[in-house]
Design a protein around this motif. Sequence first.
Motif, short mmCIF file in Angstrom:
data_model
loop_
_atom_site.label_atom_id
_atom_site.label_comp_id
_atom_site.label_asym_id
_atom_site.label_seq_id
_atom_site.Cartn_x
_atom_site.Cartn_y
_atom_site.Cartn_z
N PHE A 4 -11.81 -6.87 -15.71
CA PHE A 4 -10.56 -7.70 -14.85
C PHE A 4 -10.27 -6.61 -13.61
O PHE A 4 -11.17 -5.52 -13.71
N HIS A 5 -9.30 -7.02 -13.11
CA HIS A 5 -9.20 -6.29 -11.70
C HIS A 5 -7.60 -6.05 -11.55
O HIS A 5 -6.69 -6.54 -12.26
N GLN A 6 -7.44 -4.62 -10.90
CA GLN A 6 -6.03 -4.22 -11.08
C GLN A 6 -5.81 -3.50 -9.61
O GLN A 6 -6.74 -2.97 -9.11
N VAL A 7 -4.70 -3.49 -9.30
CA VAL A 7 -4.24 -2.43 -8.38
C VAL A 7 -3.47 -1.40 -8.96
O VAL A 7 -2.77 -1.83 -9.93
N SER A 8 -3.69 -0.31 -8.92
CA SER A 8 -3.18 0.85 -9.45
C SER A 8 -2.52 1.84 -8.48
O SER A 8 -3.02 2.07 -7.34
N MET A 9 -1.06 2.09 -8.44
CA MET A 9 -0.47 2.77 -7.91
C MET A 9 0.35 4.08 -8.48
O MET A 9 0.49 3.91 -9.57
N GLU A 10 0.05 5.31 -7.60
CA GLU A 10 0.49 6.37 -8.45
C GLU A 10 1.29 7.28 -7.41
O GLU A 10 1.18 7.48 -6.27
N VAL A 11 2.49 7.91 -7.97
CA VAL A 11 3.20 8.89 -7.30
C VAL A 11 3.09 10.14 -8.09
O VAL A 11 3.73 10.22 -9.06
N ILE A 12 2.48 11.21 -7.83
CA ILE A 12 2.01 12.16 -8.45
C ILE A 12 2.87 13.31 -7.92
O ILE A 12 2.84 13.86 -6.77
N GLY A 13 3.52 14.06 -8.97
CA GLY A 13 4.36 15.30 -8.20
C GLY A 13 5.72 14.64 -7.78
O GLY A 13 6.17 14.95 -6.45
#
Length: 416
Positions: free
Chosen positions: A121-130
């Motif tokens: 399946f397909h995803q958009v993955s968004m992260e804010v690290i720190g």
Amino acid sequence: MFTRIKGTQDFLDLTLFNFIIDQTKKHLHAYHFTEIATPLVEQSALFKRSLGTETDVVSKEMFIIAPRTQDDEEMCLRPEATAAMVRAFVENNVESTPWQVFTWGPMFRYERPQKGRYRQFHQVSMEVIGAPSILYDVQFIKMLDRFFHERLGINNYALVLNFLGCSADRVAYEEQLKKFLDRAEGICDLCKARKDKNILRIFDCKNEACQALYQKAPVITDALCQQCADEWAQLKNTLELLSVSFVHRPTLVRGLDYYTKTVFEFVSHQLGAQNAFCAGGRYDQLVKHIGGKQDQPSLGAAIGIERLMLVLELVKDKLALPQVQPLHVIIPLSTAQQALALFVADELQAHDLCAQVLLDGASIKSMMRKANKMGAKLCLVLGEDEQRSHEVTVKNMVTGHEERIAQTDLVQYLQG
Ligand SMILES: [Zn+2]
Ligand SMILES: [Zn+2]
């Protein structure tokens, strides 16, 4: 005959899929997110360490690639992207925080495929690290809400929110919950097993008797330390200030070990039982947990593209989907004009005009019919006569109007 692997699908029309990706990129760039890419294969150990060995993903659903020699490490096709992006953050010694990044692509689960569940399946993955401040969560959730509501025009969804507290709160709460379950009668076997292994997951139980019982279970947001209670209040108040409507659901825990504090889902009733099309939360310990030198409180979310496509089905007509380029079908009337047809097509294509030559047509009638089926806007007919006079007969397929145009003027004519 070969068939595709169960739980995978062929996309023969990517218009909506690509529209989602394009809009995502546009939207995230406005919030200063950078697109990155990590490999589709990672060490299995990464996900065992980050998601937790008692989660369904790790215990049942990993797409493992068996080692072929003793020196090979066990690899797997990534089941999700957060752990991989955190790994990339640590491994590449990223120093500037908050590191706001996103990626998109296929994820894999080796589970028995069922409705709405795919092996690929397909995803958009968004992260804010720190990003220690809880106000990052507010900004992040607002960003997603604006994306679904305004950019994609979806109205029939709800934002479901919960707060799991810090790890100390979670330990204390799990203790409380365990006592509650020890006293409770009639919980199912799965819940009994989860009680000892991954206790928060009891809330995901599909058994109605269990669910009725858990209505009376202690609530995690009542068990927060002072700092977490303040953050939870600040989160709710600031979301309200920014006009983000949400529902607090105390049983929303998300299945993965790494979540702390904020967890949320965007859900649509259109999707049935598996109704979340976007989910995420805060993971304050994950960076250190998988090898970072220091704690980097972080947050992230993933959008399920297939599920979002289902939600968008209803509003599809209102979306500004990219217009298909007008098609010019070039029809050489006999083999003698075929080379000329290629030459004319080449000239059009060099000017970004969409053109296709029909090389196997029997009669003009059958070729016209074919052009019509292909959705041609104009047919460019080349017969002996046109060849001699260096012209093309341009036929408008909607109005039926015909016109002779000099070959040298053709590009300009079509662009006008
Ligand atoms: Zn706390
Ligand atoms: Zn149960």
